[in-house]
Design a protein around this motif. Structure first.
Motif, PDB file in Angstrom:
ATOM      1  N   PRO A  37      -7.626   3.141  -2.542  1.00  0.00           N
ATOM      2  CA  PRO A  37      -6.339   3.085  -3.238  1.00  0.00           C
ATOM      3  C   PRO A  37      -5.752   1.684  -3.165  1.00  0.00           C
ATOM      4  O   PRO A  37      -6.211   0.842  -2.377  1.00  0.00           O
ATOM      5  CB  PRO A  37      -5.483   4.078  -2.457  1.00  0.00           C
ATOM      6  CG  PRO A  37      -6.025   4.008  -1.064  1.00  0.00           C
ATOM      7  CD  PRO A  37      -7.517   3.807  -1.238  1.00  0.00           C
ATOM      8  N   ASN A  63      -2.635   1.183  -2.169  1.00  0.00           N
ATOM      9  CA  ASN A  63      -1.850   1.221  -0.938  1.00  0.00           C
ATOM     10  C   ASN A  63      -2.032   2.576  -0.274  1.00  0.00           C
ATOM     11  O   ASN A  63      -2.218   3.592  -0.951  1.00  0.00           O
ATOM     12  CB  ASN A  63      -0.365   0.999  -1.234  1.00  0.00           C
ATOM     13  CG  ASN A  63       0.483   1.040   0.023  1.00  0.00           C
ATOM     14  OD1 ASN A  63       0.359   0.196   0.907  1.00  0.00           O
ATOM     15  ND2 ASN A  63       1.345   2.034   0.125  1.00  0.00           N
ATOM     16  N   ARG A  64      -2.008   2.583   1.044  1.00  0.00           N
ATOM     17  CA  ARG A  64      -2.038   3.837   1.790  1.00  0.00           C
ATOM     18  C   ARG A  64      -1.004   3.729   2.911  1.00  0.00           C
ATOM     19  O   ARG A  64      -1.180   2.927   3.836  1.00  0.00           O
ATOM     20  CB  ARG A  64      -3.429   4.095   2.373  1.00  0.00           C
ATOM     21  CG  ARG A  64      -3.503   5.403   3.180  1.00  0.00           C
ATOM     22  CD  ARG A  64      -4.872   5.590   3.825  1.00  0.00           C
ATOM     23  NE  ARG A  64      -5.910   5.838   2.811  1.00  0.00           N
ATOM     24  CZ  ARG A  64      -7.042   5.156   2.717  1.00  0.00           C
ATOM     25  NH1 ARG A  64      -7.265   4.145   3.555  1.00  0.00           N
ATOM     26  NH2 ARG A  64      -7.944   5.445   1.799  1.00  0.00           N
ATOM     27  N   SER A  68       0.896   4.079   6.286  1.00  0.00           N
ATOM     28  CA  SER A  68       0.338   4.306   7.619  1.00  0.00           C
ATOM     29  C   SER A  68       1.452   4.617   8.609  1.00  0.00           C
ATOM     30  O   SER A  68       2.618   4.291   8.380  1.00  0.00           O
ATOM     31  CB  SER A  68      -0.446   3.076   8.092  1.00  0.00           C
ATOM     32  OG  SER A  68       0.394   1.941   8.163  1.00  0.00           O
ATOM     33  N   THR A 106       5.066   0.228   0.619  1.00  0.00           N
ATOM     34  CA  THR A 106       4.080  -0.810   0.313  1.00  0.00           C
ATOM     35  C   THR A 106       4.233  -2.050   1.192  1.00  0.00           C
ATOM     36  O   THR A 106       3.423  -2.971   1.085  1.00  0.00           O
ATOM     37  CB  THR A 106       4.193  -1.247  -1.156  1.00  0.00           C
ATOM     38  OG1 THR A 106       5.527  -1.711  -1.395  1.00  0.00           O
ATOM     39  CG2 THR A 106       3.863  -0.108  -2.098  1.00  0.00           C
ATOM     40  N   TYR A 158      -3.582  -2.758   2.753  1.00  0.00           N
ATOM     41  CA  TYR A 158      -2.741  -1.860   3.545  1.00  0.00           C
ATOM     42  C   TYR A 158      -3.190  -1.886   5.002  1.00  0.00           C
ATOM     43  O   TYR A 158      -4.301  -2.302   5.326  1.00  0.00           O
ATOM     44  CB  TYR A 158      -2.766  -0.431   2.990  1.00  0.00           C
ATOM     45  CG  TYR A 158      -4.120   0.082   2.574  1.00  0.00           C
ATOM     46  CD1 TYR A 158      -4.964   0.733   3.464  1.00  0.00           C
ATOM     47  CD2 TYR A 158      -4.566  -0.100   1.251  1.00  0.00           C
ATOM     48  CE1 TYR A 158      -6.204   1.203   3.065  1.00  0.00           C
ATOM     49  CE2 TYR A 158      -5.809   0.365   0.849  1.00  0.00           C
ATOM     50  CZ  TYR A 158      -6.626   1.008   1.757  1.00  0.00           C
ATOM     51  OH  TYR A 158      -7.852   1.473   1.365  1.00  0.00           O
ATOM     52  N   SER A 166      -4.069   0.234   7.243  1.00  0.00           N
ATOM     53  CA  SER A 166      -5.193   1.033   7.738  1.00  0.00           C
ATOM     54  C   SER A 166      -6.488   0.766   6.969  1.00  0.00           C
ATOM     55  O   SER A 166      -7.448   1.528   7.085  1.00  0.00           O
ATOM     56  CB  SER A 166      -4.854   2.521   7.663  1.00  0.00           C
ATOM     57  OG  SER A 166      -4.579   2.904   6.313  1.00  0.00           O
ATOM     58  N   GLU A 210     -13.938  -0.303   3.379  1.00  0.00           N
ATOM     59  CA  GLU A 210     -13.145  -0.352   2.151  1.00  0.00           C
ATOM     60  C   GLU A 210     -12.993  -1.788   1.672  1.00  0.00           C
ATOM     61  O   GLU A 210     -13.105  -2.080   0.465  1.00  0.00           O
ATOM     62  CB  GLU A 210     -11.773   0.279   2.394  1.00  0.00           C
ATOM     63  CG  GLU A 210     -11.808   1.788   2.579  1.00  0.00           C
ATOM     64  CD  GLU A 210     -10.479   2.350   3.001  1.00  0.00           C
ATOM     65  OE1 GLU A 210     -10.184   3.515   2.627  1.00  0.00           O
ATOM     66  OE2 GLU A 210      -9.711   1.664   3.722  1.00  0.00           O
TER      67      GLU A 210
END
Length: 395
Positions: A7, A9-10, A12, A184, A359, A361, A366
């Motif tokens: 994604p 953004n994730r 956390s 974000t 992001y 995490s 990734e």
């Protein structure tokens, strides 16, 4: 297309988030200005060396408080970069202010300080520098212009928490500054913000505005025996539950920043040669700026190239996004007199900028997936509209 593998953004959480929230729920003060709120205030004041910090429900609301504190009236002018989010100007336009849109520097994408003198008029009341991507604006020049014309400076530091300009924290140059803790951002509680007060003259008025226009803060401190309506204001206090989440992020701020620095450095090191071969520009950080590691962006040679790359990444399950559209060319911006060509660097950059996933995490796998996918992309064959960024911007 399959579900996104990476994604943009994730959100956390920190290891102490659940514990802090449980503690806040078990207490007797879950609304605004509870124990965790005060911990957050003290953290920001000590870490940034600011006289006063006040949590707000968003950076937007912190900006609205700034407009109220500076007593903006209809007809007052405010200088703001066209390359920013709507909140930066909405807060002042709500008070009747007239935006004066400034173009940005081609290197840092920050407000071009060399343009300020020609934008100042007798009606100018404030300058709102935005530290784009957490890289400091040229605050020496900006503050000098402001002092010369008796103007306020309000730093929109939504991107720049912990960043520095010439060794000094961003958010400590203007009379007022604002922070964002949106999901974000590096440090987040989902939605939240803060007003930093560097000029102590605004402290009491800020407390009143933030408490729905009442002097309740003085009452809580025992300075008055009752509180009442004292000025215009609104409800800008976040619940202490959100402050509990935020404080858990502050507790791990060093680790968060170190992680983001590593992600940024990995992108930069892996993409430098690739970018040069495709006429793509990577972020620029002056030697005298300590960036906040808020984002990693690319500036493509054309809008068509950007859209091609966005589409390519999506086929690999990776979400990348563009960023601000020029405010002066928006529906509202045109109502205030904005026209094409007013801010040429803003217009060119807006068409070409692409933000990569970033992001707290983000895993090594990734990150490598994004880098591998970028490496497989080639510029579109039709380069008839290609104008090298170096020629366009002089960088």
């Amino acid at each position: 297309m399959d579900m996104l593998r990476v994604p943009f953004n994730r959100p956390s959480v920190s290891p102490t988030t659940a514990e802090n929230v449980a503690q806040a729920l078990a207490g007797t003060h879950a609304s605004g200005d509870g124990p965790f709120t005060h911990r957050c205030h003290r953290y920001l004041e000590r870490r940034l060396d600011v006289p006063k910090a006040l949590l707000t429900t968003s950076c937007t609301h912190a900006l609205e408080m700034a407009a109220l504190l500076l007593d903006f009236q209809p007809g007052d002018e405010v200088i703001v970069p066209s390359f920013t989010f709507t909140s930066t100007i909405n807060a002042f336009a709500l008070r009747g202010a007239q935006p004066v849109f400034a173009d940005i520097r081609p290197d840092t994408l920050n407000l071009d300080e060399a343009l300020l003198e020609q934008l100042v008029t007798p009606r100018t009341k404030a300058i709102i520098p935005v530290h784009y991507a957490g890289v400091g604006c040229e605050m020496d020049v900006i503050t000098q212009v402001a002092e010369r014309h008796n103007l306020a400076v309000v730093e929109d530091n939504a991107h720049g928490l912990f960043g520095k300009y010439r060794g000094r924290h961003l958010g400590t140059f203007g009379s007022l500054a604002t922070q964002s803790f949106h999901e974000t951002k590096n440090i987040s509680c989902g939605e939240g913000g803060a007003l930093l007060i560097n000029d102590r003259r605004y402290t009491e008025a800020a407390e009143i505005i933030r408490e729905k226009g009442t002097d309740r803060s003085r009452f809580v401190r025992g300075q008055v025996d009752k509180y009442s309506w004292a000025s215009l204001g609104s409800s800008y206090l976040p619940a202490d539950l959100l402050a509990a989440v935020l404080y858990s992020q502050f507790e791990y701020a060093e680790q968060i920043q170190a992680t983001r620095q590593q992600i940024w450095a990995t992108y930069f090191g892996a993409l430098r040669t690739w970018a040069e071969s495709r006429y793509i520009r990577l972020p620029y950080v002056p030697d005298y700026c300590e960036q906040a590691y808020h984002m990693f962006y690319l500036i493509l040679p054309s809008q068509e190239a950007r859209q091609s790359l966005i589409g390519h990444l999506r086929t690999r399950g990776i979400l990348s996004v563009f960023h601000y559209l020029p405010l002066h060319l928006s529906t509202m911006g045109r109502r205030y007199g904005g026209r094409e060509g007013d801010c040429p660097i803003t217009e060119a950059v807006s068409d070409r900028l692409l933000r990569l996933p970033f992001y707290n995490s983000m895993t090594e796998q990734e990150l490598q997936e994004v880098i591998d996918a970028l490496s497989d992309w080639q510029l579109p064959a039709d380069m008839s509209n290609f104008e090298p960024l170096l020629t366009l911007t002089g960088v």
